[in-house]
Scaffold this motif. Structure first.
Motif, PDB file in Angstrom:
ATOM      1  N   ALA A  89     -38.751 -23.553  -5.503  1.00  0.00           N
ATOM      2  CA  ALA A  89     -37.762 -23.969  -6.494  1.00  0.00           C
ATOM      3  C   ALA A  89     -36.632 -24.756  -5.836  1.00  0.00           C
ATOM      4  O   ALA A  89     -36.140 -25.742  -6.380  1.00  0.00           O
ATOM      5  CB  ALA A  89     -37.206 -22.749  -7.217  1.00  0.00           C
ATOM      6  N   ARG A  90     -36.236 -24.330  -4.655  1.00  0.00           N
ATOM      7  CA  ARG A  90     -35.130 -24.989  -3.955  1.00  0.00           C
ATOM      8  C   ARG A  90     -35.522 -26.380  -3.464  1.00  0.00           C
ATOM      9  O   ARG A  90     -34.677 -27.261  -3.324  1.00  0.00           O
ATOM     10  CB  ARG A  90     -34.694 -24.146  -2.752  1.00  0.00           C
ATOM     11  N   ARG A  91     -36.820 -26.533  -3.180  1.00  0.00           N
ATOM     12  CA  ARG A  91     -37.281 -27.799  -2.635  1.00  0.00           C
ATOM     13  C   ARG A  91     -37.223 -28.918  -3.674  1.00  0.00           C
ATOM     14  O   ARG A  91     -37.191 -30.085  -3.339  1.00  0.00           O
ATOM     15  CB  ARG A  91     -38.712 -27.646  -2.138  1.00  0.00           C
ATOM     16  N   ARG A  92     -37.243 -28.533  -4.949  1.00  0.00           N
ATOM     17  CA  ARG A  92     -37.358 -29.565  -5.989  1.00  0.00           C
ATOM     18  C   ARG A  92     -36.033 -30.289  -6.241  1.00  0.00           C
ATOM     19  O   ARG A  92     -34.981 -29.910  -5.740  1.00  0.00           O
ATOM     20  CB  ARG A  92     -37.874 -28.933  -7.285  1.00  0.00           C
ATOM     21  N   ASP A  93     -36.114 -31.289  -7.056  1.00  0.00           N
ATOM     22  CA  ASP A  93     -34.975 -32.170  -7.344  1.00  0.00           C
ATOM     23  C   ASP A  93     -33.747 -31.393  -7.838  1.00  0.00           C
ATOM     24  O   ASP A  93     -33.774 -30.791  -8.905  1.00  0.00           O
ATOM     25  CB  ASP A  93     -35.416 -33.174  -8.428  1.00  0.00           C
ATOM     26  N   PRO A  94     -32.650 -31.414  -7.070  1.00  0.00           N
ATOM     27  CA  PRO A  94     -31.462 -30.660  -7.479  1.00  0.00           C
ATOM     28  C   PRO A  94     -30.785 -31.231  -8.717  1.00  0.00           C
ATOM     29  O   PRO A  94     -29.981 -30.561  -9.368  1.00  0.00           O
ATOM     30  CB  PRO A  94     -30.546 -30.746  -6.250  1.00  0.00           C
ATOM     31  N   LYS A  95     -31.111 -32.488  -9.055  1.00  0.00           N
ATOM     32  CA  LYS A  95     -30.568 -33.072 -10.286  1.00  0.00           C
ATOM     33  C   LYS A  95     -31.143 -32.366 -11.512  1.00  0.00           C
ATOM     34  O   LYS A  95     -30.516 -32.252 -12.543  1.00  0.00           O
ATOM     35  CB  LYS A  95     -30.925 -34.579 -10.344  1.00  0.00           C
ATOM     36  N   GLU A  96     -32.387 -31.914 -11.361  1.00  0.00           N
ATOM     37  CA  GLU A  96     -33.067 -31.233 -12.464  1.00  0.00           C
ATOM     38  C   GLU A  96     -33.304 -29.771 -12.086  1.00  0.00           C
ATOM     39  O   GLU A  96     -34.385 -29.228 -12.333  1.00  0.00           O
ATOM     40  CB  GLU A  96     -34.404 -31.928 -12.755  1.00  0.00           C
ATOM     41  N   ALA A  97     -32.283 -29.158 -11.517  1.00  0.00           N
ATOM     42  CA  ALA A  97     -32.444 -27.815 -10.947  1.00  0.00           C
ATOM     43  C   ALA A  97     -32.971 -26.811 -11.967  1.00  0.00           C
ATOM     44  O   ALA A  97     -33.849 -25.998 -11.671  1.00  0.00           O
ATOM     45  CB  ALA A  97     -31.114 -27.335 -10.379  1.00  0.00           C
ATOM     46  N   ILE A  98     -32.468 -26.882 -13.183  1.00  0.00           N
ATOM     47  CA  ILE A  98     -32.847 -25.865 -14.164  1.00  0.00           C
ATOM     48  C   ILE A  98     -34.313 -25.964 -14.573  1.00  0.00           C
ATOM     49  O   ILE A  98     -35.064 -25.012 -14.377  1.00  0.00           O
ATOM     50  CB  ILE A  98     -31.907 -25.915 -15.387  1.00  0.00           C
ATOM     51  N   PRO A  99     -34.764 -27.104 -15.113  1.00  0.00           N
ATOM     52  CA  PRO A  99     -36.187 -27.147 -15.466  1.00  0.00           C
ATOM     53  C   PRO A  99     -37.099 -26.979 -14.260  1.00  0.00           C
ATOM     54  O   PRO A  99     -38.172 -26.373 -14.371  1.00  0.00           O
ATOM     55  CB  PRO A  99     -36.351 -28.537 -16.089  1.00  0.00           C
ATOM     56  N   ALA A 100     -36.662 -27.462 -13.103  1.00  0.00           N
ATOM     57  CA  ALA A 100     -37.485 -27.312 -11.905  1.00  0.00           C
ATOM     58  C   ALA A 100     -37.663 -25.842 -11.542  1.00  0.00           C
ATOM     59  O   ALA A 100     -38.774 -25.389 -11.246  1.00  0.00           O
ATOM     60  CB  ALA A 100     -36.844 -28.065 -10.735  1.00  0.00           C
ATOM     61  N   SER A 101     -36.581 -25.091 -11.599  1.00  0.00           N
ATOM     62  CA  SER A 101     -36.659 -23.674 -11.270  1.00  0.00           C
ATOM     63  C   SER A 101     -37.549 -22.923 -12.256  1.00  0.00           C
ATOM     64  O   SER A 101     -38.365 -22.093 -11.871  1.00  0.00           O
ATOM     65  CB  SER A 101     -35.267 -23.052 -11.277  1.00  0.00           C
ATOM     66  N   ILE A 102     -37.385 -23.259 -13.525  1.00  0.00           N
ATOM     67  CA  ILE A 102     -38.164 -22.557 -14.537  1.00  0.00           C
ATOM     68  C   ILE A 102     -39.651 -22.823 -14.382  1.00  0.00           C
ATOM     69  O   ILE A 102     -40.471 -21.898 -14.432  1.00  0.00           O
ATOM     70  CB  ILE A 102     -37.724 -22.981 -15.960  1.00  0.00           C
ATOM     71  N   SER A 103     -39.998 -24.080 -14.158  1.00  0.00           N
ATOM     72  CA  SER A 103     -41.429 -24.366 -14.053  1.00  0.00           C
ATOM     73  C   SER A 103     -41.989 -23.781 -12.760  1.00  0.00           C
ATOM     74  O   SER A 103     -43.121 -23.300 -12.726  1.00  0.00           O
ATOM     75  CB  SER A 103     -41.698 -25.869 -14.149  1.00  0.00           C
ATOM     76  N   SER A 104     -41.191 -23.778 -11.724  1.00  0.00           N
ATOM     77  CA  SER A 104     -41.626 -23.108 -10.497  1.00  0.00           C
ATOM     78  C   SER A 104     -41.875 -21.629 -10.757  1.00  0.00           C
ATOM     79  O   SER A 104     -42.883 -21.056 -10.320  1.00  0.00           O
ATOM     80  CB  SER A 104     -40.555 -23.274  -9.425  1.00  0.00           C
ATOM     81  N   LEU A 105     -40.977 -21.026 -11.524  1.00  0.00           N
ATOM     82  CA  LEU A 105     -41.137 -19.604 -11.860  1.00  0.00           C
ATOM     83  C   LEU A 105     -42.425 -19.357 -12.628  1.00  0.00           C
ATOM     84  O   LEU A 105     -43.250 -18.520 -12.242  1.00  0.00           O
ATOM     85  CB  LEU A 105     -39.936 -19.131 -12.689  1.00  0.00           C
ATOM     86  N   THR A 106     -42.595 -20.084 -13.709  1.00  0.00           N
ATOM     87  CA  THR A 106     -43.785 -19.838 -14.539  1.00  0.00           C
ATOM     88  C   THR A 106     -45.069 -20.071 -13.751  1.00  0.00           C
ATOM     89  O   THR A 106     -46.020 -19.288 -13.864  1.00  0.00           O
ATOM     90  CB  THR A 106     -43.776 -20.758 -15.775  1.00  0.00           C
ATOM     91  N   GLU A 107     -45.089 -21.119 -12.943  1.00  0.00           N
ATOM     92  CA  GLU A 107     -46.295 -21.391 -12.166  1.00  0.00           C
ATOM     93  C   GLU A 107     -46.615 -20.251 -11.205  1.00  0.00           C
ATOM     94  O   GLU A 107     -47.737 -19.763 -11.154  1.00  0.00           O
ATOM     95  CB  GLU A 107     -46.131 -22.696 -11.378  1.00  0.00           C
ATOM     96  N   HIS A 108     -45.611 -19.838 -10.458  1.00  0.00           N
ATOM     97  CA  HIS A 108     -45.867 -18.798  -9.453  1.00  0.00           C
ATOM     98  C   HIS A 108     -46.201 -17.460 -10.092  1.00  0.00           C
ATOM     99  O   HIS A 108     -47.068 -16.734  -9.604  1.00  0.00           O
ATOM    100  CB  HIS A 108     -44.655 -18.660  -8.522  1.00  0.00           C
ATOM    101  N   VAL A 109     -45.523 -17.117 -11.161  1.00  0.00           N
ATOM    102  CA  VAL A 109     -45.828 -15.848 -11.821  1.00  0.00           C
ATOM    103  C   VAL A 109     -47.265 -15.876 -12.326  1.00  0.00           C
ATOM    104  O   VAL A 109     -48.031 -14.918 -12.137  1.00  0.00           O
ATOM    105  CB  VAL A 109     -44.855 -15.572 -12.992  1.00  0.00           C
ATOM    106  N   GLN A 110     -47.627 -16.975 -12.949  1.00  0.00           N
ATOM    107  CA  GLN A 110     -48.968 -17.101 -13.483  1.00  0.00           C
ATOM    108  C   GLN A 110     -50.014 -17.019 -12.374  1.00  0.00           C
ATOM    109  O   GLN A 110     -51.083 -16.424 -12.550  1.00  0.00           O
ATOM    110  CB  GLN A 110     -49.074 -18.422 -14.247  1.00  0.00           C
TER     111      GLN A 110
END
Lengths: 223, 223
Positions: A89-110
């Motif tokens: 999540a941290r590696r992704r674009d900090p400009k889009e921190a929120i959607p990036a974190s969320i999609s990282s979360l859903t992907e990893h949980v899944q």
DNA sequence: GAAGATAGTGAACACTCGTACACACAGTGA
DNA sequence: TCACTGTGTGTACGAGTGTTCACTATCTTC
């Protein structure tokens, strides 16, 4: 019903350490399988896990001192998966921190359902040791997020307590999101995107309040 | 070790219904006691509860079909306590809604520790029935809060989805706060007031974002 | 190839578990 | 007072539990 998992011992491995790691892994995976099926880790039995791993009960002790010991090993694996998610999540674009974190979360949980399900259970496990480890890890994650947040423009001057406050609010929200995802059925993609959308909005809402935080409450604490 | 609770049957009650209720209550309270002591409901046994209630195992069936059945009864009691808290919180000064709700929460949780601990466990219980009941109740509470929020000035025009979004954010925060309170030791008053303070700040932060919510995100969804 | 280390075996132990059933005994209502 | 109802008893059964110990078979090291 306990599924008759194929045994480990009947397909011989070359080296002894390979063989050892294989049965150890079989025990761990038997536990994860049961957890994914909705069982609580606290109710698992040494015997049933050994049987599922294709091994006699006594062999369990060659790898773990007790069930709780296996639980601690599972904690290691599971929080390793969680930390991998955070790194991603941290590696992704900090400009889009929120959607990036969320999609990282859903992907990893899944991708690691049983591990995250185990972590969720550990929160109120019957074993004090597992519970304590869970809370220690979460506290660590909250603190790390707090230092991350301190780099944001509006929060650079915030007190440590305020940073922790926002950070724990966010982490709690993410934990709830995780549990919501775990409750969806494997094929319910629409359900998960809806959950992700809600989580995204919640994070946005929180961040909207940030710029006006202390100015809005400055009257209460004149320090 | 199982504490040798005083039996129920040896002090005879006048009426039969009194006697019945007494042992039923003894069974329920035995379960609550163990939960408060940190045990998981899933690991409780019919036999040990019966012994703690001063009754023979077979007598258990005069009151409950199974352990899960007792769990459902416990759910009733516990969510009754939770609803009482919510009613109490709503009754207080709406000008000071946030601190009023938080203090109502801390007071009720402290006064009904075992019930709230049981609810917390139900979230990821091994019994699908308990889990389902938990989530249904929580969903109900979220919806009720959403309709409450719709009465606030800034949110009267909000969509149902947005109201649910804020509402679930708040409820999740309250659940986390509850669990944090349950983790404090009985005499750690300072710890609990710190938790309450944090919870209050979190709610404030969320409500600060509310007035600017849709205007800040209006670009994303032109509907 | 012999000697040693060790993962897995199989049987036995002393439990606890949920459930069943005939029974005792105390309140209940006629 | 007497039959009825229903809570709690005592005992038993089969199944599952964690843990132990001497064992076997295999890989490892010399």
């Amino acid at each position: 019903m306990i599924e008759p998992t194929q045994t480990v011992s009947d397909r011989p491995h070359r080296t002894q350490t390979e063989r050892r790691q294989a049965t150890r892994q079989a025990l761990v995976e038997a536990a994860l399988l049961r957890i994914q099926a909705g069982e609580n880790f606290d109710t698992l039995s040494l015997r049933s896990l050994s049987k599922a791993a294709g091994v006699v009960p006594a062999a369990f002790y060659r790898h773990f001192d007790s069930l709780e010991d296996l639980g601690m090993a599972l904690m290691d694996d599971s929080f390793r998966a969680l930390r991998a998610m955070l790194r991603d999540a941290r590696r992704r674009d900090p400009k889009e921190a929120i959607p990036a974190s969320i999609s990282s979360l859903t992907e990893h949980v899944q991708a690691n359902r049983p591990h995250f399900a185990f972590i969720a259970q550990a929160r109120s496990s019957g074993s004090p040791r597992l519970r304590a480890t869970y809370h220690a890890e979460i506290r660590l994650i909250v603190s790390e997020l707090a230092t991350d947040l301190a780099r944001f423009p509006h929060m650079s001057k915030w007190s440590a307590a305020d940073l922790q406050m926002v950070s724990s609010l966010i982490v709690n929200s993410m934990i709830s999101t995780t549990e919501a995802i775990l409750e969806t059925r494997e094929n319910d993609v629409a359900g998960r995107t809806a959950i992700a959308k809600t989580a995204e909005h919640q994070l946005r809402l929180v961040m909207i309040g940030v710029p006006q935080w202390r100015s809005a409450t400055a009257t209460e604490d004149p320090a």
